[in-house]
Design a protein around this motif. Structure first.
Motif, PDB file in Angstrom:
ATOM      1  N   PRO A   1     -28.917  46.050 -23.368  1.00  0.00           N
ATOM      2  CA  PRO A   1     -29.965  45.139 -23.040  1.00  0.00           C
ATOM      3  C   PRO A   1     -30.242  44.198 -24.265  1.00  0.00           C
ATOM      4  N   ALA A   2     -30.113  42.568 -24.294  1.00  0.00           N
ATOM      5  CA  ALA A   2     -30.593  41.460 -24.903  1.00  0.00           C
ATOM      6  C   ALA A   2     -31.252  41.679 -25.268  1.00  0.00           C
ATOM      7  N   ASP A   3     -32.241  40.271 -26.164  1.00  0.00           N
ATOM      8  CA  ASP A   3     -33.130  40.291 -26.744  1.00  0.00           C
ATOM      9  C   ASP A   3     -34.446  39.856 -25.741  1.00  0.00           C
ATOM     10  N   TYR A   4     -34.396  40.336 -24.712  1.00  0.00           N
ATOM     11  CA  TYR A   4     -35.481  39.206 -23.560  1.00  0.00           C
ATOM     12  C   TYR A   4     -37.159  39.043 -24.417  1.00  0.00           C
ATOM     13  N   ASP A   5     -37.716  39.713 -25.410  1.00  0.00           N
ATOM     14  CA  ASP A   5     -38.660  39.662 -25.784  1.00  0.00           C
ATOM     15  C   ASP A   5     -38.197  38.203 -26.347  1.00  0.00           C
TER      16      ASP A   5
ATOM     17  N   GLY B   1     -29.020  51.749 -19.468  1.00  0.00           N
ATOM     18  CA  GLY B   1     -29.791  50.788 -20.934  1.00  0.00           C
ATOM     19  C   GLY B   1     -31.590  50.530 -20.245  1.00  0.00           C
ATOM     20  N   SER B   2     -31.968  50.785 -21.861  1.00  0.00           N
ATOM     21  CA  SER B   2     -33.449  50.431 -21.424  1.00  0.00           C
ATOM     22  C   SER B   2     -34.412  49.949 -22.992  1.00  0.00           C
ATOM     23  N   ILE B   3     -35.433  48.710 -22.481  1.00  0.00           N
ATOM     24  CA  ILE B   3     -35.995  48.678 -23.392  1.00  0.00           C
ATOM     25  C   ILE B   3     -37.449  49.316 -23.536  1.00  0.00           C
ATOM     26  N   GLY B   4     -38.120  50.612 -24.428  1.00  0.00           N
ATOM     27  CA  GLY B   4     -38.687  51.068 -23.733  1.00  0.00           C
ATOM     28  C   GLY B   4     -39.114  51.742 -22.693  1.00  0.00           C
ATOM     29  N   SER B   5     -39.150  51.514 -21.465  1.00  0.00           N
ATOM     30  CA  SER B   5     -39.809  52.381 -20.482  1.00  0.00           C
ATOM     31  C   SER B   5     -39.052  51.166 -19.499  1.00  0.00           C
ATOM     32  N   ARG B   6     -38.737  50.440 -19.056  1.00  0.00           N
ATOM     33  CA  ARG B   6     -37.763  49.360 -18.190  1.00  0.00           C
ATOM     34  C   ARG B   6     -36.515  49.198 -18.545  1.00  0.00           C
TER      35      ARG B   6
ATOM     36  N   ILE C   1     -28.198  49.193 -33.091  1.00  0.00           N
ATOM     37  CA  ILE C   1     -28.751  49.244 -31.994  1.00  0.00           C
ATOM     38  C   ILE C   1     -30.660  49.195 -32.110  1.00  0.00           C
ATOM     39  N   PRO C   2     -31.325  48.699 -32.103  1.00  0.00           N
ATOM     40  CA  PRO C   2     -32.225  47.872 -32.774  1.00  0.00           C
ATOM     41  C   PRO C   2     -33.129  48.838 -32.013  1.00  0.00           C
ATOM     42  N   GLU C   3     -34.098  49.039 -32.465  1.00  0.00           N
ATOM     43  CA  GLU C   3     -34.966  50.213 -32.066  1.00  0.00           C
ATOM     44  C   GLU C   3     -35.976  50.583 -31.614  1.00  0.00           C
ATOM     45  N   GLY C   4     -36.244  50.725 -30.573  1.00  0.00           N
ATOM     46  CA  GLY C   4     -36.516  50.847 -28.878  1.00  0.00           C
ATOM     47  C   GLY C   4     -35.958  50.877 -27.910  1.00  0.00           C
ATOM     48  N   PHE C   5     -34.389  49.845 -28.537  1.00  0.00           N
ATOM     49  CA  PHE C   5     -33.523  49.914 -27.135  1.00  0.00           C
ATOM     50  C   PHE C   5     -32.250  50.949 -26.851  1.00  0.00           C
ATOM     51  N   THR C   6     -32.317  51.152 -25.541  1.00  0.00           N
ATOM     52  CA  THR C   6     -31.296  51.766 -25.397  1.00  0.00           C
ATOM     53  C   THR C   6     -29.562  51.618 -25.044  1.00  0.00           C
ATOM     54  N   SER C   7     -28.875  51.884 -25.325  1.00  0.00           N
ATOM     55  CA  SER C   7     -27.604  51.730 -25.061  1.00  0.00           C
ATOM     56  C   SER C   7     -27.201  52.750 -23.424  1.00  0.00           C
ATOM     57  N   SER C   8     -26.402  52.334 -22.566  1.00  0.00           N
ATOM     58  CA  SER C   8     -25.733  53.077 -21.693  1.00  0.00           C
ATOM     59  C   SER C   8     -24.078  53.059 -22.449  1.00  0.00           C
ATOM     60  N   PHE C   9     -23.792  52.545 -23.666  1.00  0.00           N
ATOM     61  CA  PHE C   9     -22.343  52.638 -24.042  1.00  0.00           C
ATOM     62  C   PHE C   9     -20.979  52.169 -23.043  1.00  0.00           C
TER      63      PHE C   9
END
Length: 382
Positions: free
Chosen positions: A142-146, A169-174, A281-289
């Motif tokens: 996921p991109a840096d949406y924050d 993929g996800s950022i935290g729970s989103r 992979i930044p902290e809190g991010f999950t990639s679907s690779f």
């Protein structure tokens, strides 16, 4: 060894896939059958949005989103310079002007600082109206949406999330496809969640946009199929593809995302400490690779390295060999670009390795050993 082993996936899920296809054939509803509606409901629930509208492919999904917003001539749409052609193609297809923006050197995703610089430059020029940004979740991350979302709000720009590679993929729970005002994905067979042909989906919480998307996707229909109230297109997910996706969905959610991240950890361990950069992979991010992409040193002859690995039965790919701003289709003043030096370097140094939930630890070990061996030799160095 396969670059993305769809055959292994089919063997693992064969019973459910075969049954789903057979049920469609027995039912005889090949277009807009009940499986399509069931899939849309389940995908919307998984992503965490109100509406999912399926369509013919991921490219149509992006174009339909722009059509629903009325984006067209005189509008500027900001697009990462390092991405697949479709992300910019759809902008030109609706008559708008793609503005290519550089990416972050470690995540491969849109650089928020460069995005704001590009928006300000377009506003100062005064010839185009900044209308939207296509934010790509490249290679599964996921991109840096924050950082990107506040820029969109500041300049009143709509955010279109291109989650074609990032689904799962996800950022935290989103989850990916919940970050855009409208978000899209692709079900191309090699994507994290793929069907057995082309397919796509669009996600939004906005009722009016969802209604427009459904209209545009079926020839601009109004209250029924033969009441055509606008010019649209023919872009529907066929029922067979929906059945395949339904048969894959539970395993994708419950097993495959964890599996690809385990494969990535094996790569990280076996390739660490070497003369190339690994995916960040930044902290809190999950990639679907969707891809596992490394960056080679600039003195490495990538074509030579690929040929050496190919001779050992190891396939690799280059995503992407040419920046968007250098594509001939965008020549003759049909696009705008700024300094995209990071993209230019990435295009000459990235290399994607075999990846997927059915890659074994032994496969990763073999790839790592051959890669080390090739790079220790001088033959593939300039």
């Amino acid at each position: 060894m396969q670059f993305r082993d769809l055959e292994a996936q089919y063997h693992a899920l064969q019973a459910g896939i075969d049954k789903g296809i057979a049920d469609v054939i027995r039912g005889g509803r090949y277009i807009s059958g009940p499986q399509v509606g069931e899939l849309e409901q389940r995908l919307a629930e998984y992503v965490g949005v109100k509406h999912c509208v399926t369509c013919g492919n991921g490219t149509d999904a992006l174009q339909l989103a722009l059509m629903a917003w009325g984006v067209g001539p005189g509008d500027a749409v900001f697009v990462p310079d390092f991405t697949f052609f479709a992300s910019g193609e759809v902008v030109a297809a609706v008559g708008a002007t793609p503005v290519f923006v550089d990416v972050d050197s470690r995540t491969f995703n849109l650089d928020p600082v460069k995005l704001e610089e590009a928006v300000v430059s377009v506003l100062k020029r005064g010839h185009l109206n900044p209308a939207a940004v296509v934010v790509v979740d490249l290679f599964g991350l996921p991109a840096d949406y924050d950082s990107i979302r506040p820029i969109c709000e500041k300049y009143q720009i709509k955010l279109l999330e291109d989650g074609a590679q990032g689904f799962g993929g996800s950022i935290g729970s989103r989850r990916v496809c919940s970050f855009g005002d409208i978000s899209t994905t692709s079900f191309f067979p090699a994507k994290p969640l793929g069907c057995y042909g082309d397919g796509g989906a669009i996600f939004t919480d906005d009722d009016d946009w969802a209604s427009l998307l459904r209209s545009f996707a079926v020839h601009g229909k109004g209250s029924f199929k033969y009441d055509n109230v606008r010019i649209g297109m023919n872009s529907r997910l066929d029922t067979l593809q929906a059945a395949v996706l339904l048969a894959k969905l539970d395993t994708f959610v419950l097993e495959e995302i964890d599996a690809v991240n385990q494969v990535a950890r094996w790569y990280d361990d076996m390739l660490s400490g070497c003369e190339y950069l690994l995916p960040l992979i930044p902290e809190g991010f999950t990639s679907s690779f969707a891809q596992y992409t490394i960056q080679l040193e600039e003195n490495v002859d990538r074509a030579c390295l690929q040929e050496r690995l190919r001779s050992e039965g190891i396939p690799t790919m280059v995503y992407y060999p040419k920046p968007m701003h250098e594509q001939k289709a965008f020549a003759n003043g049909s696009s705008v670009s700024f300094d995209c030096s990071v993209t230019e370097r990435l295009c000459s140094t990235v290399l994607s390795l075999p990846m997927g939930p059915y890659v074994s630890k032994e496969d990763v070990s073999r790839v790592a050993a051959e890669l080390h061996s090739c790079l220790r030799e001088t033959v593939c160095h300039g």
